[in-house]
Motif scaffolding. Structure first.
Motif, mmCIF file in Angstrom:
data_model
loop_
_atom_site.group_PDB
_atom_site.id
_atom_site.type_symbol
_atom_site.label_atom_id
_atom_site.label_comp_id
_atom_site.label_asym_id
_atom_site.label_seq_id
_atom_site.Cartn_x
_atom_site.Cartn_y
_atom_site.Cartn_z
ATOM 1 N N MET A 177 0.818 -1.208 0.000
ATOM 2 C CA MET A 177 0.000 0.000 0.000
ATOM 3 C C MET A 177 0.857 1.265 0.000
ATOM 4 O O MET A 177 0.456 2.297 -0.530
ATOM 5 C CB MET A 177 -0.948 -0.012 1.205
ATOM 6 C CG MET A 177 -2.080 -1.018 1.078
ATOM 7 S SD MET A 177 -3.368 -0.837 2.339
ATOM 8 C CE MET A 177 -2.516 -1.471 3.782
ATOM 9 N N ILE A 178 2.040 1.185 0.580
ATOM 10 C CA ILE A 178 2.907 2.352 0.637
ATOM 11 C C ILE A 178 3.483 2.694 -0.730
ATOM 12 O O ILE A 178 3.644 3.870 -1.073
ATOM 13 C CB ILE A 178 4.031 2.131 1.674
ATOM 14 C CG1 ILE A 178 3.454 2.254 3.092
ATOM 15 C CG2 ILE A 178 5.169 3.119 1.491
ATOM 16 C CD1 ILE A 178 4.449 1.976 4.179
ATOM 17 N N ILE A 179 3.771 1.690 -1.558
ATOM 18 C CA ILE A 179 4.429 1.974 -2.837
ATOM 19 C C ILE A 179 3.439 2.283 -3.958
ATOM 20 O O ILE A 179 3.857 2.605 -5.069
ATOM 21 C CB ILE A 179 5.336 0.797 -3.271
ATOM 22 C CG1 ILE A 179 4.488 -0.421 -3.673
ATOM 23 C CG2 ILE A 179 6.347 0.455 -2.208
ATOM 24 C CD1 ILE A 179 5.288 -1.506 -4.344
ATOM 25 N N LEU A 180 2.138 2.211 -3.711
ATOM 26 C CA LEU A 180 1.147 2.415 -4.778
ATOM 27 C C LEU A 180 1.305 3.743 -5.525
ATOM 28 O O LEU A 180 1.298 3.758 -6.761
ATOM 29 C CB LEU A 180 -0.267 2.279 -4.204
ATOM 30 C CG LEU A 180 -0.745 0.870 -3.868
ATOM 31 C CD1 LEU A 180 -2.148 0.907 -3.300
ATOM 32 C CD2 LEU A 180 -0.701 -0.026 -5.098
ATOM 33 N N PRO A 181 1.431 4.886 -4.848
ATOM 34 C CA PRO A 181 1.548 6.137 -5.609
ATOM 35 C C PRO A 181 2.804 6.203 -6.466
ATOM 36 O O PRO A 181 2.829 6.861 -7.494
ATOM 37 C CB PRO A 181 1.572 7.218 -4.513
ATOM 38 C CG PRO A 181 1.038 6.562 -3.302
ATOM 39 C CD PRO A 181 1.418 5.134 -3.405
ATOM 40 N N LYS B 12 -0.432 6.066 16.588
ATOM 41 C CA LYS B 12 0.805 5.634 17.247
ATOM 42 C C LYS B 12 1.812 5.118 16.228
ATOM 43 O O LYS B 12 3.022 5.325 16.378
ATOM 44 C CB LYS B 12 0.493 4.550 18.282
ATOM 45 C CG LYS B 12 -0.269 5.051 19.500
ATOM 46 C CD LYS B 12 -0.448 3.946 20.519
ATOM 47 C CE LYS B 12 -1.177 4.453 21.754
ATOM 48 N NZ LYS B 12 -1.369 3.375 22.770
ATOM 49 N N LEU B 13 1.317 4.428 15.209
ATOM 50 C CA LEU B 13 2.207 3.950 14.152
ATOM 51 C C LEU B 13 2.892 5.122 13.461
ATOM 52 O O LEU B 13 4.096 5.073 13.174
ATOM 53 C CB LEU B 13 1.411 3.128 13.139
ATOM 54 C CG LEU B 13 2.193 2.594 11.935
ATOM 55 C CD1 LEU B 13 3.249 1.597 12.401
ATOM 56 C CD2 LEU B 13 1.263 1.940 10.928
ATOM 57 N N LEU B 14 2.137 6.186 13.204
ATOM 58 C CA LEU B 14 2.713 7.375 12.588
ATOM 59 C C LEU B 14 3.799 7.974 13.480
ATOM 60 O O LEU B 14 4.858 8.393 13.005
ATOM 61 C CB LEU B 14 1.619 8.407 12.321
ATOM 62 C CG LEU B 14 2.053 9.730 11.700
ATOM 63 C CD1 LEU B 14 2.618 9.506 10.305
ATOM 64 C CD2 LEU B 14 0.887 10.707 11.661
ATOM 65 N N GLY B 15 3.537 8.002 14.785
ATOM 66 C CA GLY B 15 4.531 8.517 15.718
ATOM 67 C C GLY B 15 5.818 7.710 15.708
ATOM 68 O O GLY B 15 6.917 8.262 15.860
ATOM 69 N N ILE C 247 -1.321 6.140 5.910
ATOM 70 C CA ILE C 247 -0.427 5.631 4.866
ATOM 71 C C ILE C 247 0.122 6.786 4.033
ATOM 72 O O ILE C 247 1.306 6.808 3.683
ATOM 73 C CB ILE C 247 -1.170 4.606 3.988
ATOM 74 C CG1 ILE C 247 -1.448 3.334 4.805
ATOM 75 C CG2 ILE C 247 -0.369 4.260 2.740
ATOM 76 C CD1 ILE C 247 -2.362 2.355 4.128
ATOM 77 N N ALA C 248 -0.726 7.758 3.707
ATOM 78 C CA ALA C 248 -0.260 8.927 2.955
ATOM 79 C C ALA C 248 0.802 9.700 3.748
ATOM 80 O O ALA C 248 1.793 10.181 3.176
ATOM 81 C CB ALA C 248 -1.438 9.830 2.613
ATOM 82 N N MET C 249 0.614 9.816 5.053
ATOM 83 C CA MET C 249 1.587 10.528 5.883
ATOM 84 C C MET C 249 2.891 9.751 5.997
ATOM 85 O O MET C 249 3.987 10.338 6.002
ATOM 86 C CB MET C 249 0.987 10.786 7.268
ATOM 87 C CG MET C 249 -0.200 11.720 7.243
ATOM 88 S SD MET C 249 -1.006 11.870 8.854
ATOM 89 C CE MET C 249 -2.564 12.650 8.376
ATOM 90 N N ILE C 250 2.807 8.420 6.091
ATOM 91 C CA ILE C 250 4.019 7.602 6.119
ATOM 92 C C ILE C 250 4.784 7.743 4.803
ATOM 93 O O ILE C 250 6.015 7.853 4.789
ATOM 94 C CB ILE C 250 3.651 6.129 6.385
ATOM 95 C CG1 ILE C 250 3.147 5.959 7.826
ATOM 96 C CG2 ILE C 250 4.849 5.215 6.143
ATOM 97 C CD1 ILE C 250 2.604 4.576 8.127
#
Length: 479
Positions: free
Chosen positions: A60-64, A103-106, A390-393
């Motif tokens: 999901m992270i590499i989609l864009p 929390k994951l984002l943090g 996910i967008a922020m990561i």
């Protein structure tokens, strides 16, 4: 014969043509540098069946970066081999109410700061850190999405359907990082149409049962929480873990509660103030911004560097000693008022600090344009939260790559990533076609080949190709 004689082993080609291995080790080497697995590993215990969360989250992270707007678009394209599972696994992951995405984002921000501190030299005079608080509208099309409502868009000056995203960001002197966030809606003053919707429309909205005290249940409860109170909680939480010099915000958030918060966390506040009826104590008099301007307009000074006029005074606001800076650019422009609790700042230094606030506006623009922030079409609020996280990561990882790489813009990185993925996909297809072709030749010539890898090794190795051709040539002539 093969032109590249240095390729002597079939394992070299198999590794290069293996999509997932090539992406994780070559294309996404910066993701490995980030030690992505160590960040998301605590989430794997939440999913006891099916594919690990880490594998799904990586895709999901590499989609864009491969020009795919969704998992569905990926699975329908020629790159579906990149995905370890069907689309339902991804949807179930995003709909999980037990994942604390904030929390994951943090954890990602913490990892970013660790890598930067480890790989770069600290500044001699130290660098100020800023917490920036702002919100943006995430427009939506359907009224049945969970918790969606009508909100005023300050850009288009009309009411639109969507969520209000409250974002807390960290600027470390070079990079902006999304640190914390929450979704909000506004009930409004019309009791017959709360949230800008009829009772029937509100009843038709999506809803699901969540365990009490779960992250998903807290997210739903936070929808109706005042943004200022939520922002204060975010700032207080962040300041317990990070040293912060300044809090930056626009006129909507600058208020008495924020001044008290800044005092509690031992940071200075710099915020825009509305040119309204708020009273300031100056020389024993209670005056609003217009009255102050009328008394002080003849004392304005000129800043040549910024090409602006300004007025600087010290005053008391809601019991807090502050500095007020009236500023305007151009003779016919309107005056703007900026307040700060740092009594040692001059006008030019204050403006240098406050201009950092615009980094969050750049973040909103880039995330919406490149990373599809707010484009999730799910009716589930948990999925909306997951998609935003996910967008922020992705933004954090791009920022890390830009920090240590040679890319001037994120757009250039996107183009480079997309080209690499398309090249990989083409190579994968060629390799599969080559294997099918060799297999068809073997069946046609009725050759007895037990080990396909050994046969391909002998085919690639030019030093051993002649004896092999001597064995194939009689069968080839007979055919």
């Amino acid at each position: 014969m093969l032109r590249h004689k240095d390729t002597l082993s079939i394992s070299e080609i198999k590794v290069r043509f293996n999509a997932q291995t090539y992406i994780s080790e070559s294309f996404l080497d910066w993701l490995s540098f980030f030690k992505f697995k160590s960040v998301y590993s605590p989430l794997n215990v939440l999913k006891t069946k099916g594919y690990p969360i880490g594998s799904l989250l990586s895709i999901m992270i590499i989609l864009p970066f491969i020009n795919k707007g969704s998992v569905h678009a990926l699975l329908r394209s020629g790159m579906k081999d990149l995905s370890p599972s069907a689309k339902d696994s991804y949807y179930r992951l995003k709909n999980m109410e037990t994942i604390a995405w904030e929390k994951l984002l943090g954890k990602f921000v913490k990892r970013f700061l660790f890598l930067v501190a480890k790989k770069t030299k600290p500044a001699k005079n130290g660098t100020a850190r800023y917490l920036i608080l702002d919100d943006t509208l995430l427009p939506k099309c359907g009224k049945v999405a969970e918790g969606v409502g009508r909100l005023w868009n300050h850009v288009t000056h009309r009411s639109e359907l969507g969520y209000r995203l409250l974002q807390l960001g960290l600027y470390d002197g070079k990079s902006f990082l999304p640190l914390d966030f929450s979704f909000h809606r506004e009930k409004g003053k019309n009791h017959e149409k709360p949230y800008g919707l009829t009772r029937r429309e509100l009843k038709a909205q999506y809803a699901k049962c969540r365990p009490e005290g779960s992250p998903g249940a807290r997210r739903v409860a936070r929808l109706d929480e005042p943004k200022i109170e939520t922002g204060i909680k975010m700032i207080t939480k962040a300041c317990k873990k990070l040293p912060v010099s300044y809090l930056l915000m626009d006129s909507w958030f600058t208020c008495q509660k924020m001044l008290a918060c800044a005092k509690d966390v031992k940071a200075h506040l710099i915020g825009m103030m509305k040119m309204g009826n708020a009273k300031y104590t100056y020389e024993g008099l209670e005056l609003n911004s217009g009255e102050l301007l009328q008394r002080l307009c003849k004392k304005s000074k000129r800043c040549r560097k910024l090409k602006s006029n300004y007025i600087h005074i010290e005053a008391i606001y809601k019991g807090f000693p502050v500095q007020l800076f009236f500023s305007r650019f151009g003779k016919r422009a309107k005056w703007h008022l900026i307040l700060t609790t740092d009594l040692k700042l001059d006008y030019l230094t204050m403006m240098k600090h406050y201009q950092v606030r615009w980094t969050i506006e750049v973040y909103f623009k880039e995330s919406k344009q490149y990373l599809n922030l707010g484009k999730c079409q799910s009716e589930d609020l948990d999925a909306q939260t997951a998609d935003a996280t996910i967008a922020m990561i992705q933004y954090i990882l791009l920022t890390l790559n830009k920090r240590f790489g040679d890319y001037e813009t994120k757009g250039e990185l996107f183009r480079h990533a997309e080209e690499a993925i398309h090249e990989l996909t083409l190579q994968s297809r060629i390799w599969g076609l080559l294997l099918e072709l060799v297999q068809a030749i073997i069946e046609l010539l009725e050759l007895d080949i037990d080990d396909m890898d050994e046969f391909m090794n002998r085919l690639i190795n030019t030093e051993k190709i002649n004896p092999l051709l001597q064995k194939i040539e009689p069968n080839l002539n007979a055919a």
